[in-house]
Each structure stands twice: as structure tokens, then as C-alpha cells.
Design a protein around this motif. Structure first.
Motif, PDB file in Angstrom:
ATOM      1  N   ARG A 193      14.381  -1.449 -14.182  1.00 26.15           N
ATOM      2  CA  ARG A 193      14.731  -2.561 -15.067  1.00 26.15           C
ATOM      3  C   ARG A 193      14.535  -2.225 -16.543  1.00 26.15           C
ATOM      4  O   ARG A 193      15.392  -2.529 -17.383  1.00 26.15           O
ATOM      5  N   GLN A 194      13.409  -1.590 -16.888  1.00 29.49           N
ATOM      6  CA  GLN A 194      13.140  -1.329 -18.309  1.00 29.49           C
ATOM      7  C   GLN A 194      14.099  -0.312 -18.923  1.00 29.49           C
ATOM      8  O   GLN A 194      14.671  -0.566 -19.986  1.00 29.49           O
ATOM      9  N   PRO A 195      14.359   0.846 -18.305  1.00 30.72           N
ATOM     10  CA  PRO A 195      15.358   1.751 -18.898  1.00 30.72           C
ATOM     11  C   PRO A 195      16.771   1.175 -18.889  1.00 30.72           C
ATOM     12  O   PRO A 195      17.560   1.458 -19.791  1.00 30.72           O
ATOM     13  N   ALA A 196      17.097   0.357 -17.890  1.00 35.80           N
ATOM     14  CA  ALA A 196      18.398  -0.321 -17.900  1.00 35.80           C
ATOM     15  C   ALA A 196      18.514  -1.207 -19.134  1.00 35.80           C
ATOM     16  O   ALA A 196      19.546  -1.235 -19.806  1.00 35.80           O
ATOM     17  N   ALA A 197      17.440  -1.927 -19.435  1.00 37.93           N
ATOM     18  CA  ALA A 197      17.431  -2.797 -20.617  1.00 37.93           C
ATOM     19  C   ALA A 197      17.548  -1.981 -21.895  1.00 37.93           C
ATOM     20  O   ALA A 197      18.322  -2.320 -22.801  1.00 37.93           O
ATOM     21  N   PHE A 198      16.785  -0.905 -21.997  1.00 34.66           N
ATOM     22  CA  PHE A 198      16.774  -0.098 -23.219  1.00 34.66           C
ATOM     23  C   PHE A 198      18.107   0.605 -23.473  1.00 34.66           C
ATOM     24  O   PHE A 198      18.436   0.918 -24.616  1.00 34.66           O
ATOM     25  N   CYS A 199      18.869   0.868 -22.416  1.00 37.09           N
ATOM     26  CA  CYS A 199      20.127   1.606 -22.561  1.00 37.09           C
ATOM     27  C   CYS A 199      21.356   0.727 -22.399  1.00 37.09           C
ATOM     28  O   CYS A 199      22.488   1.233 -22.398  1.00 37.09           O
ATOM     29  N   GLY A 200      21.167  -0.573 -22.223  1.00 31.07           N
ATOM     30  CA  GLY A 200      22.301  -1.488 -22.182  1.00 31.07           C
ATOM     31  C   GLY A 200      23.152  -1.392 -20.934  1.00 31.07           C
ATOM     32  O   GLY A 200      24.371  -1.592 -20.982  1.00 31.07           O
ATOM     33  N   ILE A 201      22.518  -1.112 -19.782  1.00 33.37           N
ATOM     34  CA  ILE A 201      23.250  -1.065 -18.520  1.00 33.37           C
ATOM     35  C   ILE A 201      22.617  -2.063 -17.549  1.00 33.37           C
ATOM     36  O   ILE A 201      21.730  -2.829 -17.918  1.00 33.37           O
ATOM     37  N   THR A 202      23.066  -2.048 -16.305  1.00 37.89           N
ATOM     38  CA  THR A 202      22.577  -2.969 -15.283  1.00 37.89           C
ATOM     39  C   THR A 202      21.836  -2.183 -14.209  1.00 37.89           C
ATOM     40  O   THR A 202      22.266  -1.095 -13.822  1.00 37.89           O
ATOM     41  N   GLY A 203      20.722  -2.730 -13.729  1.00 35.29           N
ATOM     42  CA  GLY A 203      19.981  -2.080 -12.649  1.00 35.29           C
ATOM     43  C   GLY A 203      19.247  -3.109 -11.824  1.00 35.29           C
ATOM     44  O   GLY A 203      18.828  -4.149 -12.353  1.00 35.29           O
ATOM     45  N   ILE A 204      19.099  -2.837 -10.526  1.00 28.98           N
ATOM     46  CA  ILE A 204      18.410  -3.785  -9.648  1.00 28.98           C
ATOM     47  C   ILE A 204      17.364  -3.087  -8.791  1.00 28.98           C
ATOM     48  O   ILE A 204      17.616  -2.018  -8.232  1.00 28.98           O
ATOM     49  N   LYS A 205      16.192  -3.687  -8.737  1.00 29.09           N
ATOM     50  CA  LYS A 205      15.133  -3.280  -7.813  1.00 29.09           C
ATOM     51  C   LYS A 205      15.168  -4.247  -6.641  1.00 29.09           C
ATOM     52  O   LYS A 205      14.929  -5.442  -6.812  1.00 29.09           O
ATOM     53  N   PRO A 206      15.466  -3.768  -5.439  1.00 26.51           N
ATOM     54  CA  PRO A 206      15.518  -4.680  -4.287  1.00 26.51           C
ATOM     55  C   PRO A 206      14.122  -5.111  -3.827  1.00 26.51           C
ATOM     56  O   PRO A 206      13.105  -4.585  -4.298  1.00 26.51           O
ATOM     57  N   THR A 207      14.097  -6.045  -2.903  1.00 27.33           N
ATOM     58  CA  THR A 207      12.864  -6.431  -2.223  1.00 27.33           C
ATOM     59  C   THR A 207      12.183  -5.195  -1.650  1.00 27.33           C
ATOM     60  O   THR A 207      12.846  -4.316  -1.087  1.00 27.33           O
ATOM     61  N   TYR A 208      10.859  -5.130  -1.789  1.00 23.65           N
ATOM     62  CA  TYR A 208      10.132  -3.973  -1.255  1.00 23.65           C
ATOM     63  C   TYR A 208      10.405  -3.835   0.244  1.00 23.65           C
ATOM     64  O   TYR A 208      10.301  -4.802   0.999  1.00 23.65           O
ATOM     65  N   GLY A 209      10.790  -2.625   0.656  1.00 20.37           N
ATOM     66  CA  GLY A 209      11.083  -2.369   2.055  1.00 20.37           C
ATOM     67  C   GLY A 209      12.545  -2.482   2.427  1.00 20.37           C
ATOM     68  O   GLY A 209      12.936  -2.127   3.529  1.00 20.37           O
ATOM     69  N   ARG A 210      13.369  -2.992   1.492  1.00 22.12           N
ATOM     70  CA  ARG A 210      14.801  -3.154   1.785  1.00 22.12           C
ATOM     71  C   ARG A 210      15.516  -1.807   1.810  1.00 22.12           C
ATOM     72  O   ARG A 210      16.519  -1.633   2.498  1.00 22.12           O
ATOM     73  N   VAL A 211      15.002  -0.844   1.029  1.00 19.97           N
ATOM     74  CA  VAL A 211      15.575   0.495   0.953  1.00 19.97           C
ATOM     75  C   VAL A 211      14.519   1.499   1.389  1.00 19.97           C
ATOM     76  O   VAL A 211      13.361   1.426   0.957  1.00 19.97           O
ATOM     77  N   SER A 212      14.901   2.436   2.225  1.00 19.51           N
ATOM     78  CA  SER A 212      13.951   3.422   2.744  1.00 19.51           C
ATOM     79  C   SER A 212      13.364   4.283   1.624  1.00 19.51           C
ATOM     80  O   SER A 212      14.071   4.705   0.704  1.00 19.51           O
ATOM     81  N   ARG A 213      12.069   4.558   1.745  1.00 19.49           N
ATOM     82  CA  ARG A 213      11.402   5.439   0.797  1.00 19.49           C
ATOM     83  C   ARG A 213      11.329   6.880   1.311  1.00 19.49           C
ATOM     84  O   ARG A 213      10.765   7.752   0.644  1.00 19.49           O
ATOM     85  N   HIS A 214      11.900   7.148   2.482  1.00 19.05           N
ATOM     86  CA  HIS A 214      11.848   8.497   3.037  1.00 19.05           C
ATOM     87  C   HIS A 214      12.557   9.480   2.105  1.00 19.05           C
ATOM     88  O   HIS A 214      13.716   9.275   1.735  1.00 19.05           O
ATOM     89  N   GLY A 215      11.853  10.519   1.703  1.00 21.81           N
ATOM     90  CA  GLY A 215      12.427  11.505   0.803  1.00 21.81           C
ATOM     91  C   GLY A 215      12.304  11.157  -0.663  1.00 21.81           C
ATOM     92  O   GLY A 215      12.767  11.910  -1.526  1.00 21.81           O
ATOM     93  N   MET A 216      11.700  10.007  -0.977  1.00 22.43           N
ATOM     94  CA  MET A 216      11.370   9.678  -2.355  1.00 22.43           C
ATOM     95  C   MET A 216       9.956  10.222  -2.606  1.00 22.43           C
ATOM     96  O   MET A 216       9.021   9.833  -1.910  1.00 22.43           O
ATOM     97  N   ILE A 217       9.813  11.139  -3.531  1.00 21.31           N
ATOM     98  CA  ILE A 217       8.501  11.744  -3.788  1.00 21.31           C
ATOM     99  C   ILE A 217       7.559  10.647  -4.265  1.00 21.31           C
ATOM    100  O   ILE A 217       7.798  10.000  -5.276  1.00 21.31           O
ATOM    101  N   ALA A 218       6.494  10.429  -3.510  1.00 24.63           N
ATOM    102  CA  ALA A 218       5.687   9.215  -3.644  1.00 24.63           C
ATOM    103  C   ALA A 218       4.840   9.192  -4.913  1.00 24.63           C
ATOM    104  O   ALA A 218       4.242  10.180  -5.312  1.00 24.63           O
ATOM    105  N   PHE A 219       4.797   8.022  -5.524  1.00 24.93           N
ATOM    106  CA  PHE A 219       3.856   7.699  -6.594  1.00 24.93           C
ATOM    107  C   PHE A 219       2.871   6.688  -6.031  1.00 24.93           C
ATOM    108  O   PHE A 219       1.730   7.033  -5.724  1.00 24.93           O
ATOM    109  N   ALA A 220       3.300   5.449  -5.851  1.00 20.23           N
ATOM    110  CA  ALA A 220       2.445   4.396  -5.299  1.00 20.23           C
ATOM    111  C   ALA A 220       3.194   3.756  -4.131  1.00 20.23           C
ATOM    112  O   ALA A 220       4.136   2.995  -4.336  1.00 20.23           O
TER     113      ALA A 220
END
Length: 501
Positions: A193-220
Motif C-alpha cells: 500500500r505505501q509504495p503504491a501510494a508514493f508512486c501513484g499506482i494501485t495495490g491491494i493486500k488481500p485478507t491474510y491467508g487468501r494467497v499462499s505464502r509458499h516460496g515467499m522468503i519469510a519475514f514475519a
């Protein structure tokens, strides 16, 4: 070929326009891929891309053209797309912007990457991010962008002296500059959301668990969530449709939900929609130019038939300390695997095993990552676990309860994405707390696991974009995208292009 019969340059066209041109054979996938590869080379000074392979990209494009020609086209066949370098990919290095993973090649694709490939997208390459997705400016990177001899921050196309936001800053800058029509991003505390705002584009974060995290290098792990970034809400809807879905064998936190076509009801009217306006999002610290643009956007929603409802999210202020206890705690655990033993970077010289661990992690991790690991280890340590970590978990539940109380009075919640527009590169490096405070409006939804999005809503006094944030209840992505799309039908902020791009 620089444009289709619609006359707009290819790099200014939406996902919808490009997929229509591809499927009606007004342009080939190979021509489109070549156009965007040339664009990314032409504007390498932005530092967006960290890995590309023209042969791989064009091979994927040729396969898409063949399917379109023989009548077996997939929904997104031939659409060029960039992946944030936090997703592992077989055909490109996957580094998470860290020296710890420099040159790493994954034997498999992240589920998100594979799902989009199955839908027909063509991968343009990997784009920069903050190291292990830790940052709000895309300045924390140990990997040199293409065309650079040393690590460098990504630059905002609207003003290259300014940051693009983070951690998905490479994705946002690439789209805003027309180097890619869309990209993947991840959002742990606001990093779509924040970089989308700063660069004037659109972005969406879905509900947690709606998109698989498999293969996303984990942070939290209890916060990380993938989502699409593009020019418009319609584009995000088209992409998100092919990203969601349960992945029970590889991600136990992914949720069993039926398939959903998010583009199906975009044109529904929003008369009677109740939009909650949290008073805590409009207090001291919100820049006047951001306030002005957000309030103007809310008036536009009233013209569209929505009703603005005053609400309160009283624990908003506590979201920062809660997040910066929980997220570092999970990071300290997730990043313990990077010890120099089985894979990744290893220090060259060391006296014994303990010394190898110490030097590998001291040399392999950047300053911000080390800071968060130390915070996380501290709050999980004996004597502090109850005082900090458990208390933060309890407050997290109360923050989620605040939202549920608010949703009894409204359908969506709206406010600013960030307190200011993008700051200058280097401005926040001396004081990490300034960086953390920039996330105050995005953190609450992340802690609650709610879907949220950013859409362009005007320009600040310095000419930099301002983003409007919309937050929905669990699984309300379709409603969010519908509300965003209707706003974009009534305004033209999403059609503005940075000078020179």
C-alpha cells in the motif's frame, strides 16, 4: 511496435487493454515483451530491476503466442509482469535483496509465481525490494540493480531524488515508470500500500491467508501476504483472481475459500455504501497536502452515493509498538536458518563453528535486518517474553476487535495511506523511528489480517502522488475493488504519468 490501435503507448496501457490486444492479436506477446525489456534497459537509472534474462522472457512469450494462435489461450496469456525479489523463481536469482542469498537459484517457483505462470503471464524479471522486506523506502538493499556496480536504492519516477516507498518499491517504481504493466508485491505492515501510494499506482493486500505464502522468503509469518500492484483497481482484480487459493500441502496458513472472479462485479453502483472515517487517521502528524487530497477523495465518494460515517479505532497509536515487537520476534526466528551452514553466504575466515555463525550473520545481514533480529531476540528472551511479546499479542487481538466494532457501523474504512508523500532518499536513514512511524496508518489492518488497498487520490504540494487507503472486513476484496474501480471511473489520478516516462 510502441502502441496498439488504441493509440496509447503500450507502457501506458492497463492490464485489461493489453490482454485484449494480445487475445485479439493486435500485438504479439513477443513484441510486447521486447517493448518492456527495452523500456527497462532505457530506464535502468531508476534501479528497479535486479535480474532479467531476455531468452527466458521471450521463450515464455513465444509459448503464449502459440497458445493464442491455436485457440488454447489462458486468461493472462502474454501479459508481461515483474516479480518482487522476495518470491523464489526457478529461472531467475532469488535474493530477498540480501548478501545472504546473493546468486541463489531456487529449484522451484513460489506458488504465486506458478499460479500466474499457469494463467499465462510472461516474467520480465525480478525487481528490487528492501532486504528481507524490512523497510519503508527501498533503501535497505545489498544487491546491485542491473546497470549498477554497487547496491543502490530504487528511485521514484515522479522525482528521482525521492524514495518509491518500501519494501515493494521496485515493483511500484517499475509500474509507475512503465517498465512493467504489473508486478507482484508483499505486504507485512504496508509494503504494498505505501509504495503504491508514493508512486501513484494501485495495490491491494488481500485478507491474510487468501494467497499462499509458499516460496515467499519469510519475514514475519503471521503478517506476510502477497498481492498485485498495477495501474488500476481493475488490473489488480484481474491479477488477484489468479493469485488466490488454498495451498494446504505447502502453506498451512492458506485458507480454504471458493474461487472468486474479482473483476465480475466491478461496475456495480456503490450507492448506500457506508465508508467509515477513523478520527485517529486525521490527527496531528498528517501533512496538510495529504489531508486535503484524501478529504477531496472522500467527497468524491459522497458524489457517487456513498455515506461517510465517523468511527473510532482507538488503538491505532499502539499499532506501531505492537508491530515492532511481533514482526521482529517472528523475523528473528525465520532468519535463524541463515547461519552459513547449509546454503547462502558464509564468512570466509572463522576460528570455529561459533565464530562462523557470528561472522556469517554479521557480514551477511544489513544494518536494518540486524536491528530487527536483535529486537526480536530480546523480546523473546527469558524474562521479557511475558512483558513484551505476550502483551503485544493481546493488544493485537484488541486492535482486531476495534475493527470488528467499527464494521458494525460501516462497510469499508477509508483514510490516508501514509502521513506524508515520499521523502527524499537518505532522509530517514539517521533515525529508524521516523521510518517506522511512516507505517502508522497501514499497520493496524496488517495486524488484524484485514484486506486493504491504496489507490491514487491526487498530488501533494511537491507534485508527488498521494494515496487513499481503503480497508475492508475479512474476505471483502471484491467490495474493496468495486469501490476503488468506481472511484477511478470518476477520477483520472490513475491515468497521470510521471514526466519523462
Amino acid at each position: 511496435m510502441s502502441s496498439t490501435p488504441s493509440s496509447k503507448p503500450l507502457h501506458h496501457q492497463s492490464v485489461r487493454e493489453l490482454t485484449t490486444a494480445l487475445h485479439t492479436r493486435q500485438i504479439s506477446a513477443v513484441e510486447l515483451a521486447q517493448h518492456f525489456l527495452q523500456r527497462s534497459q532505457q530506464h535502468r537509472h531508476l534501479g528497479s530491476f535486479v535480474a532479467q534474462d531476455e531468452a527466458v522472457t521471450l521463450t515464455q512469450a513465444q509459448a503464449a503466442d502459440a497458445r493464442i494462435a491455436d485457440g488454447t489461450a489462458r486468461p493472462l496469456d502474454g501479459l508481461p509482469l515483474a516479480h518482487k525479489d522476495i518470491f523464489v523463481t526457478q529461472d531467475f536469482p532469488s535474493t530477498a535483496a540480501s548478501k545472504m542469498l546473493a546468486g541463489y537459484r531456487s529449484p522451484f517457483n513460489a506458488t504465486v509465481v506458478q499460479k500466474l505462470a499457469d494463467a499465462g503471464v510472461v516474467t520480465l524479471g525480478k525487481v528490487s525490494c528492501d532486504e528481507f522486506a524490512m523497510g519503508s523506502a527501498n533503501e535497505n538493499t545489498a544487491i546491485a540493480p542491473l546497470g549498477f556496480d554497487a547496491p543502490a536504492p530504487v528511485r521514484n519516477p515522479w522525482n528521482t531524488a525521492h524514495v518509491p516507498g518500501g519494501s515493494s518499491g521496485g515493483s511500484a517504481a517499475a509500474i509507475a515508470a512503465g517498465l512493467a504493466p504489473a508486478a507482484t508485491g508483499t505486504d507485512t505492515g504496508g509494503s504494498i500500500r505505501q509504495p503504491a501510494a508514493f508512486c501513484g499506482i494501485t495495490g491491494i493486500k488481500p485478507t491474510y491467508g487468501r494467497v499462499s505464502r509458499h516460496g515467499m522468503i519469510a519475514f514475519a509469518s503471521s503478517l506476510d501476504q502477497a498481492g498485485p500492484m498495477a495501474r488500476t483497481a481493475e488490473d489488480c482484480a484481474l491479477l488477484l483472481t489468479h493469485m488466490v487459493g488454498a495451498d494446504p500441502d505447502r502453506d498451512s496458513t492458506s485458507l480454504e475459500r471458493s474461487a472468486e472472479d474479482y473483476s465480475q462485479n466491478l461496475n456495480q453502483g456503490i450507492e448506500g455504501l457506508r465508508i467509515g472515517i477513523p478520527k485517529e487517521f486525521f490527527g496531528d502528524g498528517l501533512a496538510d497536502d495529504v489531508r486535503h487530497n484524501v478529504e477531496a477523495a472522500l467527497k468524491e465518494y459522497e458524489k457517487l452515493g456513498a455515506t461517510l460515517v465517523p468511527i473510532s479505532l482507538p488503538l491505532t497509536e499502539l499499532s506501531i509498538p505492537v508491530y515492532y515487537i511481533i514482526a521482529p520476534a517472528e523475523a528473528s526466528s525465520n532468519l535463524s536458518r541463515f547461519d552459513g551452514v547449509k546454503f547462502g553466504f558464509r564468512a570466509r575466515e572463522y576460528a570455529d563453528l561459533q565464530d562462523m555463525y557470528l561472522k556469517t550473520r554479521s557480514e551477511g545481514f544489513g544494518e536494518e535486518v540486524q536491528r530487527r533480529i536483535m529486537i526480536g531476540t530480546y523480546v523473546l528472551s527469558h524474562g521479557y517474553y511475558d512483558a513484551y511479546y505476550l502483551k503485544a499479542l493481546k493488544l493485537r487481538r484488541l486492535i482486531a476487535n476495534d475493527f470488528q466494532n467499527a464494521f458494525r457501523e460501516c462497510d469499508l474504512i477509508a483514510g490516508p495511506v501514509a502521513p506524508t508523500t515520499a521523502w527524499q532518499i537518505g532522509d530517514d536513514q539517521r533515525d529508524p523511528l521516523t521510518n517506522y512511524l511512516a507505517d502508522i496508518f497501514t499497520l493496524p489492518a496488517s495486524l488484524a489480517g484485514l484486506p486493504g488497498m491504496s489507490l491514487p487520490a491526487g498530488f501533494g504540494a511537491n507534485g508527488l502522488p498521494v494515496g487513499l487507503q481503503l480497508i475492508g472486513n475479512y474476505f471483502a476484496e471484491a467490495r474493496l475493488l468495486n469501490a476503488a474501480h468506481r472511484f477511478q471511473q470518476a477520477t483520472d489520478f490513475h491515468q497521470h504519468v510521471a514526466k519523462g516516462f
